[in-house]
Design a protein around this motif. Structure first.
Motif, PDB file in Angstrom:
ATOM      1  N   GLY A  37      -0.524   1.227 -20.700  1.00  0.00           N
ATOM      2  CA  GLY A  37      -0.420   2.606 -20.250  1.00  0.00           C
ATOM      3  C   GLY A  37      -0.844   2.789 -18.812  1.00  0.00           C
ATOM      4  N   ARG A  38      -1.152   4.032 -18.483  1.00  0.00           N
ATOM      5  CA  ARG A  38      -1.468   4.408 -17.114  1.00  0.00           C
ATOM      6  C   ARG A  38      -2.975   4.409 -16.910  1.00  0.00           C
ATOM      7  N   LEU A  39      -3.438   3.666 -15.915  1.00  0.00           N
ATOM      8  CA  LEU A  39      -4.858   3.539 -15.626  1.00  0.00           C
ATOM      9  C   LEU A  39      -5.170   4.241 -14.316  1.00  0.00           C
ATOM     10  N   SER A  40      -6.459   4.405 -14.045  1.00  0.00           N
ATOM     11  CA  SER A  40      -6.865   5.050 -12.799  1.00  0.00           C
ATOM     12  C   SER A  40      -8.258   4.587 -12.423  1.00  0.00           C
ATOM     13  N   GLY A  41      -8.615   4.843 -11.169  1.00  0.00           N
ATOM     14  CA  GLY A  41      -9.970   4.600 -10.699  1.00  0.00           C
ATOM     15  C   GLY A  41     -10.379   3.145 -10.754  1.00  0.00           C
ATOM     16  N   THR A  51       9.270   2.451  -5.647  1.00  0.00           N
ATOM     17  CA  THR A  51       8.492   1.343  -6.204  1.00  0.00           C
ATOM     18  C   THR A  51       7.481   1.871  -7.216  1.00  0.00           C
ATOM     19  N   ALA A  52       7.248   1.092  -8.254  1.00  0.00           N
ATOM     20  CA  ALA A  52       6.234   1.441  -9.253  1.00  0.00           C
ATOM     21  C   ALA A  52       5.633   0.152  -9.814  1.00  0.00           C
ATOM     22  N   SER A  53       4.315   0.138  -9.960  1.00  0.00           N
ATOM     23  CA  SER A  53       3.606  -0.988 -10.576  1.00  0.00           C
ATOM     24  C   SER A  53       3.192  -0.584 -11.987  1.00  0.00           C
ATOM     25  N   ASN A 101       6.032  -5.271 -10.865  1.00  0.00           N
ATOM     26  CA  ASN A 101       6.313  -4.388  -9.738  1.00  0.00           C
ATOM     27  C   ASN A 101       7.814  -4.119  -9.714  1.00  0.00           C
ATOM     28  N   LEU A 102       8.179  -2.892 -10.042  1.00  0.00           N
ATOM     29  CA  LEU A 102       9.576  -2.483 -10.180  1.00  0.00           C
ATOM     30  C   LEU A 102      10.028  -1.726  -8.939  1.00  0.00           C
ATOM     31  N   ILE A 103      11.251  -2.024  -8.464  1.00  0.00           N
ATOM     32  CA  ILE A 103      11.848  -1.299  -7.342  1.00  0.00           C
ATOM     33  C   ILE A 103      13.216  -0.805  -7.786  1.00  0.00           C
ATOM     34  N   ASP A 104      13.380   0.513  -7.788  1.00  0.00           N
ATOM     35  CA  ASP A 104      14.667   1.132  -8.094  1.00  0.00           C
ATOM     36  C   ASP A 104      15.432   1.314  -6.786  1.00  0.00           C
ATOM     37  N   THR A 105      16.654   0.787  -6.686  1.00  0.00           N
ATOM     38  CA  THR A 105      17.394   0.738  -5.427  1.00  0.00           C
ATOM     39  C   THR A 105      18.619   1.658  -5.469  1.00  0.00           C
ATOM     40  N   PRO A 106      19.155   2.045  -4.292  1.00  0.00           N
ATOM     41  CA  PRO A 106      20.409   2.810  -4.254  1.00  0.00           C
ATOM     42  C   PRO A 106      21.599   1.944  -4.650  1.00  0.00           C
ATOM     43  N   GLY A 107      22.725   2.615  -4.952  1.00  0.00           N
ATOM     44  CA  GLY A 107      23.914   1.884  -5.370  1.00  0.00           C
ATOM     45  C   GLY A 107      25.112   2.070  -4.461  1.00  0.00           C
ATOM     46  N   HIS A 108      25.034   3.006  -3.491  1.00  0.00           N
ATOM     47  CA  HIS A 108      26.180   3.246  -2.616  1.00  0.00           C
ATOM     48  C   HIS A 108      26.166   2.264  -1.453  1.00  0.00           C
ATOM     49  N   VAL A 154      -1.832   0.710  -5.055  1.00  0.00           N
ATOM     50  CA  VAL A 154      -0.513   0.465  -5.641  1.00  0.00           C
ATOM     51  C   VAL A 154       0.105   1.802  -6.028  1.00  0.00           C
ATOM     52  N   LEU A 155       1.399   1.794  -6.233  1.00  0.00           N
ATOM     53  CA  LEU A 155       2.130   2.961  -6.726  1.00  0.00           C
ATOM     54  C   LEU A 155       2.208   2.841  -8.247  1.00  0.00           C
ATOM     55  N   HIS A 156       1.463   3.714  -8.947  1.00  0.00           N
ATOM     56  CA  HIS A 156       1.265   3.532 -10.396  1.00  0.00           C
ATOM     57  C   HIS A 156       1.531   4.804 -11.207  1.00  0.00           C
ATOM     58  N   PRO A 157       2.641   5.472 -11.149  1.00  0.00           N
ATOM     59  CA  PRO A 157       3.701   5.304 -10.153  1.00  0.00           C
ATOM     60  C   PRO A 157       3.418   6.065  -8.862  1.00  0.00           C
ATOM     61  N   GLU A 158       2.381   6.943  -8.875  1.00  0.00           N
ATOM     62  CA  GLU A 158       1.989   7.623  -7.648  1.00  0.00           C
ATOM     63  C   GLU A 158       0.965   6.768  -6.915  1.00  0.00           C
TER      64      GLU A 158
END
Length: 755
Positions: free
Chosen positions: A119-123, A191-193, A209-216, A374-378
């Motif tokens: 899940g999502r962690l913090s601190g 990007t999201a970790s 570490n995921l990167i969502d990219t454009p398609g055009h 890191v971007l987690h996702p923020e």
């Protein structure tokens, strides 16, 4: 339902759902032995079982449609499907708890019993968990595909699957820009970790570490930069549309970088989906075996867990050493009004933590690390980044020129000096246009807005220019027409700028009579025929993927644009053509949802050579119209070729309007001139004086139109009397109109510059 105890994880139960009585008993002992040695594969299945199992688990079978949960290739090692839970902050006790096996999961809707996600962690807990994961359990990957094949949907589904996002939220979470939500396309990589527990070893979480990219095609630079930060990629293909032009282009980018690829077929739940056919296309185009292709429905969460398991199993961990001197690649950046420039980096070697002194290789400027995370996702601070990880760093930069995409971060000590990374090849702009403020007093604010936006989009080139009718502004270069349109929309939406943009043009090379050669990217600067010896225009190689029945219509369109065909190949192999008839008959007899019958036609990949100026304007729109929207286009520049080009000028009331000038081929000059004059007469507003619009080539008028003056009834106040009184009033009006035509100014709207 066949229940088998997993020999890899004692106490964990694996479920197989067949939905009917089949002869599993005869091969159960053999299956158990195969399970202990390796994952289940169709090639290992006994010949007496294959004919029984294949039809039941085919994506086109009624059983598959009713369950909506077939696994990618019926692996016994297939892992859990979507695990829905609310997004909550995890405590350290939750982290240390032994992974929970959800024994109550419905087996017919899950490919295996799921493991409770991190899940999502913090601190401090997030920093502690990331620091405990070795480089061998880190995976960096991107999702690449043609436009509208479901990249953002799959990325969001992965975040929901790993409990980073709450299920049922925004289905396109990674499309964060307003322009992306309005247009329905991705224009900026995100990007999201996240953390993932593999069911085979749930006590050892992985950092993905995921990167969502454009398609055009206009945003291919975003894809190239994103892939440079990865060791692998998920190549996504729509199950109803098949392989498209940008699918092939993205595959080649990943292939050149020697990345590991995971082929995935998305949208298998659609009535028009034809998974076997698309799998054959992927084998014919990319040589992917059918058994390696993962089937998913990102919208319904089916198969998303299989994608995550494939990322862990098939992609290699990042190279590098934590003990080596610091070396990090800066592959993206953006501007924050409070913290300045924020840089996104991929750690190659070493460590970087809060308070460290670092240096940029290109500028040799030294900075103190203010924030790292890191971007987690923020954006989530962690205080430390190690080799192999992807994260952000705040160095206190205030100027765009300090953060150069492709630059290398290193230590400041002499023993920490390392060889800079090669960075990225500079992108050559394909389209140029002038951008001017509506109010000349807003020039400085527009300059600041452009500087901030080019920090986030480094593929745009900018230089100052001055234009008579429009005043001072900027001459910008873009990778395509959509890229230009999106850039200007972001200026208006994100920075509140009021713009006037000139018509787009492409760069030309001219050889003057004095022997000098120069590049002209502004039609207003194109020399007159008397000063020219030779001129050349850029050509591109276009790949068009389309149904074969449209070949003749598209060939005619290409010939009209002065292009010619180079190559043609069938995207579907011979086996696919043999299957098509029987597959269509089966669909017609069974019918599809809603009573519609979906017919998948043979497709071809055709390569054309065309002038760039003929492609960037409206070629894609005409291509879509001719092929009923089924064609896709990708192009790359091949060089310059000589051409007979002339400058087409527009005169309004005998005055040249430079922003409306065009460079066209001599054979099309008259047709272009008439077309442009006819459009301008519709968008230029009539005034109290006569307006004359002319298209001029080499001093010769090739098209003309006269807008009559608006007439005010000056005799309305006369109630009788001698007729000479009315004649005097009309004569005075006529003289006034002559003076207005001499001194009056014609106002041109933004629409006039885009005619």
């Amino acid at each position: 339902t066949v229940r088998i105890a997993s020999p890899r994880s004692p106490g964990e139960t694996m479920f197989l759902t067949a939905g009917t009585h089949i002869a599993f008993a005869t091969g159960l002992r053999w299956l158990s032995a195969t399970w202990r040695e390796s994952s289940f594969r169709w090639s290992n299945l006994p010949s007496r079982l294959a004919p029984l199992v294949r039809p039941l688990l085919s994506p086109s079978s009624s059983l598959f449609a009713s369950l909506s949960a077939a696994t990618s290739c019926f692996r016994l090692s297939a892992t859990a499907a979507s695990y829905s839970s609310t997004t909550t902050k995890k405590s350290e006790d939750d982290w240390n708890t032994t992974p929970v096996i959800d024994a109550g999961a419905a087996p017919e809707h899950r490919s295996a019993v799921p493991v409770k996600p991190v899940g999502r962690l913090s601190g401090d807990l997030l920093a502690k968990v990331i620091s405990s994961i070795p480089r061998e359990r880190v995976r960096n990957f991107a999702v690449i595909a043609h436009v509208d094949h479901g990249k953002s949907s799959l990325s969001t589904a992965i975040l929901e699957q790993t409990d980073i996002l709450q299920a049922g939220g925004d289905p396109l979470y990674t499309d964060k820009l307003q322009v992306e939500k309005e247009r329905g396309i991705t224009v900026k990589s995100q990007t999201a970790s996240l953390f993932f527990r593999h069911p085979a070893h749930p006590n050892q979480p992985y950092l993905l570490n995921l990167i969502d990219t454009p398609g055009h095609v206009d945003f291919s630079y975003e894809v190239s930069r994103s892939l440079s930060a990865c060791e692998g990629a998920v190549l996504l293909v729509d199950a109803s549309k098949g392989v498209q032009a940008q699918t092939m282009a993205n595959f080649l980018k990943a292939f050149e970088l020697d990345l590991s690829l995971i082929p995935v077929v998305n949208k298998i739940d659609l009535p028009s989906a034809d998974v076997p056919r698309v799998c054959r296309q992927m084998f014919a185009a990319f040589d992917f075996p059918e058994r390696d292709i993962v089937r998913v429905s990102a919208k319904n969460g089916v198969g998303v867990q299989d994608v995550l398991c494939s990322v862990v199993d098939r992609l290699p961990p990042p190279a590098g050493s934590e003990e080596a001197p610091l070396r990090a690649l800066l592959f993206d950046s953006w501007y924050d009004r409070h913290r300045g420039v924020i840089s996104l980096v991929r750690m190659i070697d070493g460590r970087m933590q809060h308070g460290d002194q670092v240096k940029m290789a290109a500028t040799q400027n030294t900075y103190t690390v203010q924030t790292v995370g890191v971007l987690h996702p923020e954006q989530t601070p962690t205080g430390l980044l190690r080799a192999g990880q992807v994260g952000y760093v705040v160095l206190g930069m205030k100027d765009r020129g300090e953060a150069l995409v492709g630059d290398t971060l290193m230590g400041v000590e002499e023993h920490q000096q390392v060889e800079p990374l090669p960075g990225f090849a500079a992108q050559k702009p394909m389209v140029f246009a002038g951008i001017f403020p509506e109010d000349s007093g807003e020039l400085n604010s527009l300059n600041v807005a452009i500087q901030k936006l080019t920090l986030n989009d480094p593929s745009v080139t900018v230089r100052r220019e001055s234009n008579g009718p429009l005043g001072a502004g900027f001459h910008c270069g873009f990778l395509g027409l959509l890229h230009m349109d999106v850039f200007m929309q972001r200026l208006e939406q994100e920075h509140g700028a009021s713009l006037i943009a000139t018509a787009p043009t492409v760069p030309y090379r001219v050889l003057l009579r004095d022997g000098t050669e120069r590049e002209v990217d502004n039609a207003a600067d194109f020399p007159s025929p008397a000063d020219l010896t030779q001129c050349s225009e850029p050509w591109v190689e276009c790949k068009v993927v389309m149904p074969t029945k449209y070949l003749q219509d598209v060939a005619q369109l290409v010939m009209e644009r002065r292009g010619h065909q180079l190559d043609q190949e069938r995207l579907d192999d011979s086996e696919d053509n043999d299957v098509q008839g029987s597959d269509l008959a089966a669909r017609q007899s069974a019918g599809t949802e809603g009573g519609d019958v979906v017919q998948h036609e043979a497709r071809s990949v055709v390569t054309y050579a065309m002038p760039l100026g003929e492609v960037v304007v409206d070629f894609y729109d005409h291509l879509k119209q001719l092929t009923a929207g089924y064609a896709s286009l990708d192009y790359e520049e091949t060089g310059y070729e000589p051409a007979e080009l002339v400058k087409l000028e527009i005169h309004v009331n005998q005055e040249v309007v430079p922003p409306l000038s065009l460079v066209v081929h001599r054979e099309k000059a008259i047709a272009h001139g008439r077309k442009l004059v006819n459009k301008l007469k519709e968008v230029i507003s009539r005034d109290l004086f006569q307006i004359q619009i002319q298209a001029v080539v080499g001093g010769k008028v090739v098209a003309s139109h006269r807008l009559s003056a608006l007439r005010k009834d000056v005799t309305a106040k006369c109630y009788g009397g001698d007729v000479t009184r009315k004649m005097k009033l009309r004569a005075a009006q006529k003289e006034g109109k002559k003076r207005m035509r001499t001194f009056g100014k014609v106002r041109l709207s933004q629409e006039a510059f885009f005619t």
